[in-house]
Design a protein around this motif. Structure first.
Motif, mmCIF file in Angstrom:
data_model
loop_
_atom_site.group_PDB
_atom_site.id
_atom_site.type_symbol
_atom_site.label_atom_id
_atom_site.label_comp_id
_atom_site.label_asym_id
_atom_site.label_seq_id
_atom_site.Cartn_x
_atom_site.Cartn_y
_atom_site.Cartn_z
ATOM 1 N N ALA A 116 1.052 -1.280 0.220
ATOM 2 C CA ALA A 116 0.078 -0.300 -0.103
ATOM 3 C C ALA A 116 1.106 0.908 0.453
ATOM 4 N N ASP A 117 0.289 2.208 -1.046
ATOM 5 C CA ASP A 117 1.039 3.414 -0.489
ATOM 6 C C ASP A 117 1.368 4.564 0.326
ATOM 7 N N SER A 118 0.938 4.019 1.650
ATOM 8 C CA SER A 118 0.636 4.726 2.444
ATOM 9 C C SER A 118 1.912 4.108 3.673
ATOM 10 N N VAL A 119 2.494 2.877 3.020
ATOM 11 C CA VAL A 119 3.482 2.385 4.220
ATOM 12 C C VAL A 119 5.049 1.885 3.404
ATOM 13 N N LYS A 120 4.685 2.381 2.120
ATOM 14 C CA LYS A 120 6.038 1.498 1.028
ATOM 15 C C LYS A 120 7.412 2.522 2.059
ATOM 16 N N GLY A 121 8.569 2.091 2.160
ATOM 17 C CA GLY A 121 9.506 2.358 2.594
ATOM 18 C C GLY A 121 9.263 2.394 4.338
ATOM 19 N N ARG A 122 8.042 1.824 4.303
ATOM 20 C CA ARG A 122 8.507 1.703 5.861
ATOM 21 C C ARG A 122 8.191 0.300 6.102
ATOM 22 N N PHE A 123 7.408 -0.987 5.585
ATOM 23 C CA PHE A 123 6.777 -1.694 5.962
ATOM 24 C C PHE A 123 7.283 -3.053 4.785
ATOM 25 N N THR A 124 8.523 -4.312 5.268
ATOM 26 C CA THR A 124 8.416 -5.037 4.532
ATOM 27 C C THR A 124 8.071 -6.526 4.745
ATOM 28 N N ALA A 125 7.842 -6.826 3.690
ATOM 29 C CA ALA A 125 7.314 -8.425 3.526
ATOM 30 C C ALA A 125 8.184 -9.299 3.317
ATOM 31 N N SER A 126 8.628 -10.232 4.120
ATOM 32 C CA SER A 126 9.210 -11.130 3.128
ATOM 33 C C SER A 126 8.794 -12.499 3.623
ATOM 34 N N ARG A 127 8.693 -13.963 3.092
ATOM 35 C CA ARG A 127 8.538 -14.916 3.695
ATOM 36 C C ARG A 127 9.089 -16.002 3.520
ATOM 37 N N ASP A 128 8.835 -17.145 4.042
ATOM 38 C CA ASP A 128 10.273 -18.142 3.934
ATOM 39 C C ASP A 128 8.502 -19.783 3.580
ATOM 40 N N ASN A 129 8.875 -20.038 2.522
ATOM 41 C CA ASN A 129 8.031 -20.992 1.932
ATOM 42 C C ASN A 129 8.399 -21.963 2.339
ATOM 43 N N ALA A 130 9.973 -22.559 2.920
ATOM 44 C CA ALA A 130 10.021 -24.021 4.342
ATOM 45 C C ALA A 130 8.951 -23.829 5.035
ATOM 46 N N LYS A 131 8.807 -22.782 5.338
ATOM 47 C CA LYS A 131 7.878 -22.746 7.013
ATOM 48 C C LYS A 131 6.877 -22.197 7.272
ATOM 49 N N ARG A 132 6.402 -22.108 5.315
ATOM 50 C CA ARG A 132 5.191 -21.820 5.373
ATOM 51 C C ARG A 132 5.160 -20.530 6.043
ATOM 52 N N ALA A 133 5.637 -19.728 5.833
ATOM 53 C CA ALA A 133 5.678 -18.904 7.027
ATOM 54 C C ALA A 133 5.511 -17.183 6.148
ATOM 55 N N VAL A 134 5.518 -15.798 6.886
ATOM 56 C CA VAL A 134 4.966 -14.612 6.052
ATOM 57 C C VAL A 134 5.051 -13.960 7.259
ATOM 58 N N TYR A 135 6.031 -12.871 6.590
ATOM 59 C CA TYR A 135 6.355 -11.861 8.418
ATOM 60 C C TYR A 135 6.760 -10.393 7.480
ATOM 61 N N LEU A 136 5.577 -9.152 8.571
ATOM 62 C CA LEU A 136 5.852 -7.905 8.610
ATOM 63 C C LEU A 136 6.876 -7.320 9.016
ATOM 64 N N GLN A 137 7.332 -6.693 9.108
ATOM 65 C CA GLN A 137 8.601 -5.864 9.499
ATOM 66 C C GLN A 137 7.993 -4.421 9.521
ATOM 67 N N MET A 138 7.734 -3.975 10.337
ATOM 68 C CA MET A 138 7.208 -2.482 10.156
ATOM 69 C C MET A 138 7.890 -1.684 11.445
ATOM 70 N N ASN A 139 8.306 -0.273 10.187
ATOM 71 C CA ASN A 139 9.311 0.760 11.215
ATOM 72 C C ASN A 139 8.678 2.327 11.010
ATOM 73 N N SER A 140 8.931 2.366 11.572
ATOM 74 C CA SER A 140 8.409 4.541 11.782
ATOM 75 C C SER A 140 7.127 4.113 11.770
ATOM 76 N N LEU A 141 6.561 3.315 12.832
ATOM 77 C CA LEU A 141 5.587 3.276 13.101
ATOM 78 C C LEU A 141 4.525 4.746 13.434
ATOM 79 N N LYS A 142 3.047 5.015 12.385
ATOM 80 C CA LYS A 142 2.840 5.891 12.865
ATOM 81 C C LYS A 142 1.097 5.671 13.703
ATOM 82 N N PRO A 143 1.013 7.150 14.166
ATOM 83 C CA PRO A 143 -0.308 5.994 15.001
ATOM 84 C C PRO A 143 -1.794 5.424 14.141
ATOM 85 N N GLU A 144 -1.755 6.098 12.787
ATOM 86 C CA GLU A 144 -1.950 5.624 11.384
ATOM 87 C C GLU A 144 -2.517 4.371 11.248
ATOM 88 N N ASP A 145 -1.425 3.740 11.711
ATOM 89 C CA ASP A 145 -1.241 2.225 12.023
ATOM 90 C C ASP A 145 -1.867 1.657 12.138
#
Length: 114
Positions: free
Chosen positions: A60-89
Motif C-alpha cells: 500500500a502506498d501508505s506503508v511503502k518505505g516503512r514496511f517490509t514483507a518477507s516469507r519463508d516457503n519452507a516454513k510456510r511463514a510470512v512476516y511483516l517488518q514494520m518500522n517508523s510506525l505512525k498512530p494511523e497504522d
C-alpha cells in the motif's frame, strides 16, 4: 484446510518498530500469494502488503518505505517488518494465504501511541 496463526502485535510508540509473523499449517502443497491486510475501527479492511511465492512484493502506498514483507516457503511463514510506525497504522492486522481459496488468520492488534 489451512490454518494461519499470527503473532507479534502489541503496543508501541510512534517511530517504533514491530515484526508480525504468520505461520500456516495443514495439508498444503504450495501456497501462492501470502500477505497482510489491516482493519482500523470504522474503516474497511485494506491490503498492506502482498508477496508471491517467488518473493515479489506489493505494498500500500501508505506503508511503502516503512514496511517490509518477507516469507519463508519452507516454513510456510510470512512476516511483516514494520518500522517508523505512525498512530494511523493502528489496526488489527490479518495475514492471508492463497491456496485454492483465501484463508485468514485470527488477527493481531497493533496499537501505535503518539
Amino acid at each position: 484446510q489451512v490454518r494461519l496463526v499470527e503473532s507479534g502485535g502489541g503496543l508501541v510508540q510512534a517511530g517504533g518498530s514491530l515484526r508480525l509473523s504468520c505461520k500456516a499449517s495443514g495439508t498444503i502443497i504450495r501456497i501462492d500469494d501470502m500477505g497482510w491486510y489491516r482493519q482500523a475501527p470504522g474503516k474497511e479492511r485494506e491490503l498492506v502488503a502482498a508477496i508471491t511465492s517467488g518473493g515479489s512484493t506489493n505494498y500500500a502506498d501508505s506503508v511503502k518505505g516503512r514496511f517490509t514483507a518477507s516469507r519463508d516457503n519452507a516454513k510456510r511463514a510470512v512476516y511483516l517488518q514494520m518500522n517508523s510506525l505512525k498512530p494511523e497504522d493502528t489496526a488489527v492486522y490479518y495475514c492471508y494465504a492463497a491456496y485454492y481459496g483465501i484463508y485468514w488468520g485470527q488477527g493481531t492488534q497493533v496499537t501505535v501511541s503518539s
